[in-house]
Motif scaffolding. Structure first.
Motif, PDB file in Angstrom:
ATOM      1  N   TYR A 295     -14.592   2.534  -5.815  1.00 49.54           N
ATOM      2  CA  TYR A 295     -14.338   3.549  -4.784  1.00 49.54           C
ATOM      3  C   TYR A 295     -15.005   4.894  -5.055  1.00 49.54           C
ATOM      4  CZ  TYR A 295     -10.678   5.470  -7.918  1.00 49.54           C
ATOM      5  OH  TYR A 295      -9.976   6.012  -8.973  1.00 49.54           O
ATOM      6  N   ALA A 296     -15.608   5.092  -6.210  1.00 52.36           N
ATOM      7  CA  ALA A 296     -16.329   6.339  -6.505  1.00 52.36           C
ATOM      8  C   ALA A 296     -17.456   6.019  -7.465  1.00 52.36           C
ATOM      9  CB  ALA A 296     -15.401   7.390  -7.101  1.00 52.36           C
ATOM     10  N   GLY A 297     -18.577   6.731  -7.350  1.00 49.94           N
ATOM     11  CA  GLY A 297     -19.720   6.428  -8.196  1.00 49.94           C
ATOM     12  C   GLY A 297     -20.485   7.662  -8.632  1.00 49.94           C
ATOM     13  N   ASN A 298     -21.212   7.503  -9.735  1.00 51.09           N
ATOM     14  CA  ASN A 298     -22.023   8.581 -10.292  1.00 51.09           C
ATOM     15  C   ASN A 298     -21.162   9.811 -10.560  1.00 51.09           C
ATOM     16  OD1 ASN A 298     -24.439   9.606 -11.254  1.00 51.09           O
ATOM     17  ND2 ASN A 298     -25.014  10.476  -9.268  1.00 51.09           N
ATOM     18  N   VAL A 299     -19.991   9.569 -11.182  1.00 55.16           N
ATOM     19  CA  VAL A 299     -18.990  10.609 -11.402  1.00 55.16           C
ATOM     20  C   VAL A 299     -18.963  10.966 -12.886  1.00 55.16           C
ATOM     21  CG1 VAL A 299     -16.533  11.158 -11.278  1.00 55.16           C
ATOM     22  CG2 VAL A 299     -17.599   9.793  -9.468  1.00 55.16           C
ATOM     23  N   TYR A 300     -18.916  12.269 -13.194  1.00 57.70           N
ATOM     24  CA  TYR A 300     -18.728  12.721 -14.569  1.00 57.70           C
ATOM     25  C   TYR A 300     -17.236  12.924 -14.787  1.00 57.70           C
ATOM     26  CZ  TYR A 300     -23.716  13.340 -15.248  1.00 57.70           C
ATOM     27  OH  TYR A 300     -25.076  13.117 -15.373  1.00 57.70           O
ATOM     28  N   GLU A 301     -16.685  12.122 -15.685  1.00 58.96           N
ATOM     29  CA  GLU A 301     -15.246  12.195 -15.967  1.00 58.96           C
ATOM     30  C   GLU A 301     -15.052  12.613 -17.421  1.00 58.96           C
ATOM     31  OE1 GLU A 301     -12.136  10.560 -14.384  1.00 58.96           O
ATOM     32  OE2 GLU A 301     -13.101  11.037 -12.483  1.00 58.96           O
ATOM     33  N   THR A 302     -14.106  13.510 -17.647  1.00 60.19           N
ATOM     34  CA  THR A 302     -13.790  13.993 -18.994  1.00 60.19           C
ATOM     35  C   THR A 302     -12.344  13.675 -19.307  1.00 60.19           C
ATOM     36  OG1 THR A 302     -15.393  15.793 -18.769  1.00 60.19           O
ATOM     37  CG2 THR A 302     -13.739  15.980 -20.522  1.00 60.19           C
ATOM     38  N   TRP A 303     -12.137  12.894 -20.360  1.00 57.02           N
ATOM     39  CA  TRP A 303     -10.797  12.557 -20.828  1.00 57.02           C
ATOM     40  C   TRP A 303     -10.800  12.640 -22.346  1.00 57.02           C
ATOM     41  CZ3 TRP A 303      -7.240  12.054 -17.032  1.00 57.02           C
ATOM     42  CH2 TRP A 303      -7.688  11.705 -15.770  1.00 57.02           C
ATOM     43  N   GLY A 304      -9.793  13.280 -22.894  1.00 56.13           N
ATOM     44  CA  GLY A 304      -9.716  13.426 -24.343  1.00 56.13           C
ATOM     45  C   GLY A 304     -10.880  14.198 -24.913  1.00 56.13           C
ATOM     46  N   GLY A 305     -11.459  15.076 -24.094  1.00 58.17           N
ATOM     47  CA  GLY A 305     -12.583  15.875 -24.543  1.00 58.17           C
ATOM     48  C   GLY A 305     -13.901  15.148 -24.544  1.00 58.17           C
ATOM     49  N   VAL A 306     -13.950  13.904 -24.056  1.00 62.10           N
ATOM     50  CA  VAL A 306     -15.176  13.112 -24.024  1.00 62.10           C
ATOM     51  C   VAL A 306     -15.567  12.863 -22.577  1.00 62.10           C
ATOM     52  CG1 VAL A 306     -16.239  10.919 -24.644  1.00 62.10           C
ATOM     53  CG2 VAL A 306     -14.617  12.006 -26.215  1.00 62.10           C
ATOM     54  N   THR A 307     -16.839  13.179 -22.240  1.00 64.12           N
ATOM     55  CA  THR A 307     -17.324  13.048 -20.875  1.00 64.12           C
ATOM     56  C   THR A 307     -18.277  11.860 -20.755  1.00 64.12           C
ATOM     57  OG1 THR A 307     -17.140  15.428 -20.525  1.00 64.12           O
ATOM     58  CG2 THR A 307     -18.533  14.202 -18.991  1.00 64.12           C
ATOM     59  N   LEU A 308     -18.065  11.037 -19.711  1.00 58.60           N
ATOM     60  CA  LEU A 308     -18.948   9.919 -19.410  1.00 58.60           C
ATOM     61  C   LEU A 308     -19.342   9.978 -17.943  1.00 58.60           C
ATOM     62  CD1 LEU A 308     -17.129   6.899 -21.158  1.00 58.60           C
ATOM     63  CD2 LEU A 308     -19.142   8.125 -21.990  1.00 58.60           C
ATOM     64  N   ASN A 309     -20.540   9.471 -17.642  1.00 56.57           N
ATOM     65  CA  ASN A 309     -20.971   9.303 -16.259  1.00 56.57           C
ATOM     66  C   ASN A 309     -20.675   7.862 -15.857  1.00 56.57           C
ATOM     67  OD1 ASN A 309     -23.512   8.495 -14.290  1.00 56.57           O
ATOM     68  ND2 ASN A 309     -22.620  10.501 -13.873  1.00 56.57           N
ATOM     69  N   ILE A 310     -19.744   7.682 -14.920  1.00 53.35           N
ATOM     70  CA  ILE A 310     -19.228   6.340 -14.627  1.00 53.35           C
ATOM     71  C   ILE A 310     -19.095   6.126 -13.127  1.00 53.35           C
ATOM     72  CG2 ILE A 310     -17.916   6.191 -16.787  1.00 53.35           C
ATOM     73  CD1 ILE A 310     -15.398   6.895 -15.159  1.00 53.35           C
ATOM     74  N   ASP A 311     -18.883   4.873 -12.754  1.00 54.32           N
ATOM     75  CA  ASP A 311     -18.357   4.501 -11.450  1.00 54.32           C
ATOM     76  C   ASP A 311     -16.901   4.112 -11.663  1.00 54.32           C
ATOM     77  OD1 ASP A 311     -21.372   2.751 -10.358  1.00 54.32           O
ATOM     78  OD2 ASP A 311     -20.914   4.883 -10.543  1.00 54.32           O
ATOM     79  N   ILE A 312     -16.058   4.331 -10.653  1.00 57.27           N
ATOM     80  CA  ILE A 312     -14.620   4.141 -10.831  1.00 57.27           C
ATOM     81  C   ILE A 312     -14.135   3.020  -9.918  1.00 57.27           C
ATOM     82  CG2 ILE A 312     -12.388   5.309 -10.946  1.00 57.27           C
ATOM     83  CD1 ILE A 312     -13.828   7.957 -10.981  1.00 57.27           C
ATOM     84  N   ASP A 313     -13.198   2.229 -10.434  1.00 55.83           N
ATOM     85  CA  ASP A 313     -12.732   1.038  -9.738  1.00 55.83           C
ATOM     86  C   ASP A 313     -11.208   0.951  -9.723  1.00 55.83           C
ATOM     87  OD1 ASP A 313     -15.194   0.358 -11.693  1.00 55.83           O
ATOM     88  OD2 ASP A 313     -15.521  -0.572  -9.724  1.00 55.83           O
ATOM     89  N   VAL A 314     -10.694   0.417  -8.632  1.00 53.83           N
ATOM     90  CA  VAL A 314      -9.291   0.027  -8.577  1.00 53.83           C
ATOM     91  C   VAL A 314      -9.264  -1.502  -8.606  1.00 53.83           C
ATOM     92  CG1 VAL A 314      -9.244   0.092  -6.038  1.00 53.83           C
ATOM     93  CG2 VAL A 314      -7.111   0.248  -7.336  1.00 53.83           C
ATOM     94  N   LEU A 315      -8.291  -2.070  -9.302  1.00 53.22           N
ATOM     95  CA  LEU A 315      -8.330  -3.482  -9.638  1.00 53.22           C
ATOM     96  C   LEU A 315      -7.053  -4.196  -9.186  1.00 53.22           C
ATOM     97  CD1 LEU A 315      -9.274  -2.808 -13.376  1.00 53.22           C
ATOM     98  CD2 LEU A 315     -10.886  -3.105 -11.490  1.00 53.22           C
ATOM     99  N   ASP A 316      -7.238  -5.396  -8.677  1.00 50.69           N
ATOM    100  CA  ASP A 316      -6.130  -6.309  -8.411  1.00 50.69           C
ATOM    101  C   ASP A 316      -6.694  -7.724  -8.533  1.00 50.69           C
ATOM    102  OD1 ASP A 316      -3.850  -7.022  -5.633  1.00 50.69           O
ATOM    103  OD2 ASP A 316      -3.830  -7.605  -7.736  1.00 50.69           O
ATOM    104  N   GLY A 317      -7.031  -8.089  -9.757  1.00 51.92           N
ATOM    105  CA  GLY A 317      -7.696  -9.372  -9.975  1.00 51.92           C
ATOM    106  C   GLY A 317      -7.539  -9.845 -11.403  1.00 51.92           C
ATOM    107  N   THR A 318      -8.268 -10.891 -11.744  1.00 55.39           N
ATOM    108  CA  THR A 318      -8.184 -11.494 -13.064  1.00 55.39           C
ATOM    109  C   THR A 318      -9.211 -10.878 -13.997  1.00 55.39           C
ATOM    110  OG1 THR A 318      -7.433 -13.584 -12.134  1.00 55.39           O
ATOM    111  CG2 THR A 318      -8.344 -13.649 -14.359  1.00 55.39           C
TER     112      THR A 318
END
Length: 936
Positions: free
Chosen positions: A656-679
């Motif tokens: 649902y989102a792409g080419n996003v810079y996310e920072t968690w725990g002081g660490v930043t990554l460029n990622i795509d983000i997903d919501v999941l309901d699968g195996t």
């Protein structure tokens, strides 16, 4: 996918990606890409399907569109089919698993054929014993990857074989749907409907006269379900407009078009046909939906000559607000009786045999949400209740994303629809595969994807400090952008993946191979336009991906997604090639023991295409970017161009989102983000526990966990020599619990004979064991709902084993296992997993066949009774059991002749009782036969 890593050097790739995802949120430095993308999309994209209108809401608030709630406890798993056979017996299919009830839905037994299939596209039960199912998956190695399974004991055991119907070059091999129909345990029909547009209805018809073991191809004018009243007389109805009705008088070899009309209607009516229902070979009812464009009615026609002529017996106006093209429940009970549920009205209409119509309105509005109906009487019915809910939230950027959920419930009525009760359905995972671990799990939550999996330090930080617990794992492919990354060799190893798994991460593995033939001018990165070649290329990619997955330690059953980027779906040849490629990919991935997944844009990859190909992916990863950052309310539903009715049983991921810079725990990554309901899967072993070790005495100590007492259906007293009294249903003490001591040890030993999944027809059965350093072996079998000790071997001088006399045990699937003691007094349960064997009793009633109609007397009954000394034949009719005769020698085959003259027409049960040479009686383990006596 990580667009910054994979597509950074390719402008066309970036544009196609944005187009495929419908990314209306990319502004700022990407405004020029968005503007160009919109211009290209106007010319390349197919029109999106119309969306339902949702009520307006104040910005920042939510509005809800929901259906009426249904009281009662019921599962919300996707119900794929159901059938009510009698007042108490029926089946339901939930997320590719099959369940049976014998008490009107109070309890359920999982009867899914455990043969490695991934789907059950068709199921049919003729009666309470005989059923058939079409399978897909590794066990289905016939044409198109299908098999047919059959049961004669209500699903306790199944026998399967490949279903080879088409030549590889036959266009009908592109099957979209299967339909099964049987009239006797031996005679039935299989319809395959070709995957086409809704403008066509093309199919193939096959007939069997040996219970499904072999099939003969016939003709059929339209690819729709068939109904047969006898082995020769049948109908098919429907077609693209629903206005076609055909009749056959020779079992489907030829068909003649039929039309019904009522001169009093004045003509000008369009008629939509449903299948008829005959209570005798001559009399029955045909329901028809008739409309003149402004008003719609249900017409009921009756026949007295086997359907040669139909006479109107009733017409029930439905009003001018019912669209005749809308599918709504309409059940024919024969003798002119019909039950209709009008959509979204809460009205249930019942037409009696005299043509009189009555209306039922249930107080809680359940009827208005019924989409399917099945009834055995005007008062007793099951219905499929579907409700949906959409939460619409206005965003500050002006978008109005909808979070939609849908649930289905099986409901029943015993008072003709005045009230409905939701049945308590079982979990679709009620019978999980034995030996499964935490390596495969259904995950509902959030995850992210990135071109190269991060370092162990970054992942250990994020699993503690971020909302993510799942990460995409690219495992390879010729078009994977990071395949030449300096970290690829070190991070794409089983050891590295195991360490990531031990941190707690779950994976959604992905393979990036050739793209659509119209995707690029670079030949190395695209597949062939030729569908056959594309299918073979998909197969080759599946083999390569399976090899890599196995090398990385990914467990069997893991879903491996193929990354299929957006392409020009207006080019039909390109689109067809992609569908063929994905079909080859899905079929071969399953054949290799994994599950097929597919990544793509809802519109740009035409993901809905793949719901109707011969080999449908098990799971889809849908790309539709609607947010610009992590959103805890993101949903897998509401993806553009992909209906929420597709892949609904925990089979969806959504980017649902792409080419996003996310920072968690002081660490930043460029990622795509997903919501999941699968195996999802990982490679970490299940948490270590001590090996269970029974306290060794002459037999292990057991305590009973439950006692099930079955009510005897009858007590038969036999006066013929020898005399015996036997209850028809014994009392069981199921599944005893072993008392263990904690002396864990690992011993590589187990059963060597019989082999796993052998079919056993002779008794006694030699059960053999092999292992080193052994001092004693106990042999056990699980059957008749409990564990039974078969014997103990304490010397092994002639090999470890026992001979098991299973005479008197009914035909069923049995689990064999061992408990062994080594010379150091350590105890271990069979480390090889034991063996499943199918017991098939070598005797029982063989004539007449189950479901037969008896029209002449005397009647000859025959039995196969290996090892018998005496066989008695019995019949239940006129509310009691009657001894039909006894065969004392069987030199010319076990049989009796019964004069059935003078007995009123009725349904009766035939069975046998066999005595062995020791005078032990056993009731027919095959269940006998249910036949209909009909005087000529």
């Amino acid at each position: 996918m990580d667009s910054s890593s994979r597509c950074r050097s390719n402008l066309r790739c970036r544009m196609t990606r944005r187009l495929g995802l419908g990314s209306g949120v990319f502004l700022g430095k990407h405004w020029h890409v968005l503007f160009i993308g919109v211009l290209v999309a106007m010319t390349l994209w197919p029109a999106a399907p119309a969306q339902s209108q949702l009520p307006p809401s104040t910005p920042g608030q939510s509005s809800v569109v929901s259906s009426a709630p249904l009281s009662g406890n019921a599962t919300v798993d996707e119900i794929q089919g159901f059938k009510l056979l009698t007042a108490r017996e029926g089946w339901v299919q939930i997320h590719q698993q099959l369940f049976w009830t014998s008490d009107a839905g109070l309890s359920w037994i999982n009867i899914t054929p455990q043969l490695g299939q991934s789907a059950l596209p068709a199921v049919f039960f003729l009666d309470h014993r005989h059923g058939w199912a079409v399978l897909t998956g590794p066990a289905a190695v016939g044409s198109g990857g299908y098999a047919i399974a059959r049961t004669s004991d209500a699903g306790k055991t199944w026998q399967a074989q490949p279903l080879s119907l088409f030549r590889p070059d036959d266009v009908d091999a592109l099957v979209g749907n299967f339909y099964l129909r049987f009239v006797t345990p031996q005679t039935g029909w299989l319809v395959t409907k070709r995957a086409t547009s809704r403008n066509f209805s093309v199919g193939a018809l096959f007939r069997t006269t040996d219970g499904g073991r072999s099939w003969t191809r016939l003709t059929i004018p339209i690819g729709e379900p068939v109904y047969f009243a006898t082995e020769q007389l049948g109908w098919v109805a429907g077609g693209p407009a629903g206005d076609q009705l055909y009749r056959t008088q020779n079992g489907g070899q030829t068909w003649e078009r039929q039309r019904v009309d009522d001169p009093a209607s004045g003509g000008g009516l369009q008629r939509i046909y449903r299948l008829p229902r005959l209570e005798t070979p001559q009399t029955g009812t045909l329901p028809v939906i008739a409309t003149n464009g402004s008003e719609t009615s249900i017409e009921s026609y009756a026949t007295r000559d086997g359907g040669r002529q139909w006479e109107l017996v009733s017409r029930t106006p439905l009003g001018n607000r019912i669209d005749p093209a809308a599918r709504f429940p309409l059940v024919s009970l024969g003798t002119g009786q019909t039950i209709t549920v009008l959509p979204n009205s809460g009205r249930l209409l019942k037409t009696a045999s005299d043509g009189q119509t009555s209306e039922v309105r249930d107080p809680d509005g359940t009827s208005s949400h019924l989409v399917e109906l099945d009834a055995v009487t005007p008062n007793l019915a099951w219905g499929l209740y579907k409700s949906s809910r959409c939460e619409v939230t206005a965003q500050t950027d002006g978008s109005r994303p909808a979070r939609c959920t849908s649930e289905s419930r099986l409901v029943s009525t015993t008072n003709g629809g005045q009230t409905w009760q939701a049945l308590n359905l079982p979990s679709a995972n009620a019978r999980a595969a034995e030996g499964s671990t935490n390596a495969l799990r259904t995950v509902v939550g959030q995850g992210f994807d990135i071109c190269m999996i991060p370092s162990l330090d970054v992942l250990s930080n994020w699993i503690v400090n971020s909302p993510y617990r799942s990460v995409n794992l690219y495992i390879g492919g010729s078009v994977w952008a990071c395949r030449n990354s300096p970290w690829a060799a070190s991070r794409l190893t089983a050891s590295y993946i195991l360490q990531v798994s031990q941190q707690g991460w779950m994976f959604f593995p992905t393979w990036v191979g050739p793209q659509a033939p119209c995707y690029s001018d670079e030949a190395w990165m695209v597949m062939s336009y030729d569908p056959t070649t594309a299918f073979n290329q998909g197969t080759a990619e599946a083999n390569a991906a399976s090899d890599r997955a196995a090398n990385l330690g990914l467990p069997p059953g893991s879903v491996i997604h193929y990354d299929m980027e957006a392409y020009n779906t207006t080019i039909s040849a390109c689109r067809n090639a992609v569908k063929s490629f994905v079909s080859g990919w899905s079929r071969q991935i399953r054949a290799r023991g994994y599950s097929a997944g597919l990544y793509g844009a809802g519109c740009g990859t035409a993901m809905s295409d793949f719901a109707n190909i011969p080999n449908v992916p098990n799971e889809v990863w849908l790309a539709h970017w609607i947010y610009s950052a992590y959103n805890p309310s993101a949903s897998v539903w509401g993806v553009a161009c992909t209906s929420d009715t597709l892949w609904v049983g925990h089979q969806r991921l959504r980017q649902y989102a792409g080419n996003v810079y996310e920072t968690w725990g002081g660490v930043t990554l460029n990622i795509d983000i997903d919501v999941l309901d699968g195996t999802l899967s990982n490679t970490a072993p299940a948490p270590a526990t001590p090996t269970p070790t029974p306290t060794w005495t002459s037999t292990p100590t057991f305590t009973s966990t439950a006692t099930r007492t079955a009510t005897a259906t009858s007590t038969r007293t036999f006066t013929s020599s020898p005399t015996a009294t036997r209850t028809a249903t014994p009392t069981f003490t199921p599944s005893p619990t072993r008392t263990w001591t904690a002396t864990p040890t690992a011993i590589a030993a187990g059963i060597t004979s019989p082999r796993n999944w052998d079919t056993v027809t002779t008794s006694p059965l030699a059960v053999r064991f092999a292992g080193s350093n052994v001092s004693a072996v106990q042999f056990w079998a699980f059957y008749d709902l409990g564990w039974h000790e078969l014997g103990t071997d304490t010397n092994g001088t002639d090999g470890w084993g026992v001979n098991w006399n299973w005479n008197g045990i009914s035909s069923q699937l049995v689990k064999l296992t061992t408990v062994m003691r080594d010379t150091g007094n350590n105890i271990s349960v069979d480390s090889g997993g034991g063996a499943y064997v199918l017991l098939q009793a070598p005797w029982g009633l063989i004539a007449p066949a189950n479901g037969a109609t008896i029209t002449s007397c005397p009647l000859t009954l025959q039995a196969s009774a290996s090892g018998a000394a005496v066989v008695q034949f019995w019949a239940f009719y006129d509310l009691g059991w009657h001894n039909l005769g006894t065969d004392m020698n069987g030199t010319d085959g076990w049989s009796v002749s019964w004069n059935c003259a003078g007995i009123t027409n009725q349904q009766m049960k035939l069975t046998t009782v066999m005595w062995d040479s020791s005078g032990n009686p056993t009731v027919d383990p095959g269940g006998g036969a249910l036949v209909t006596l009909q005087a000529p």
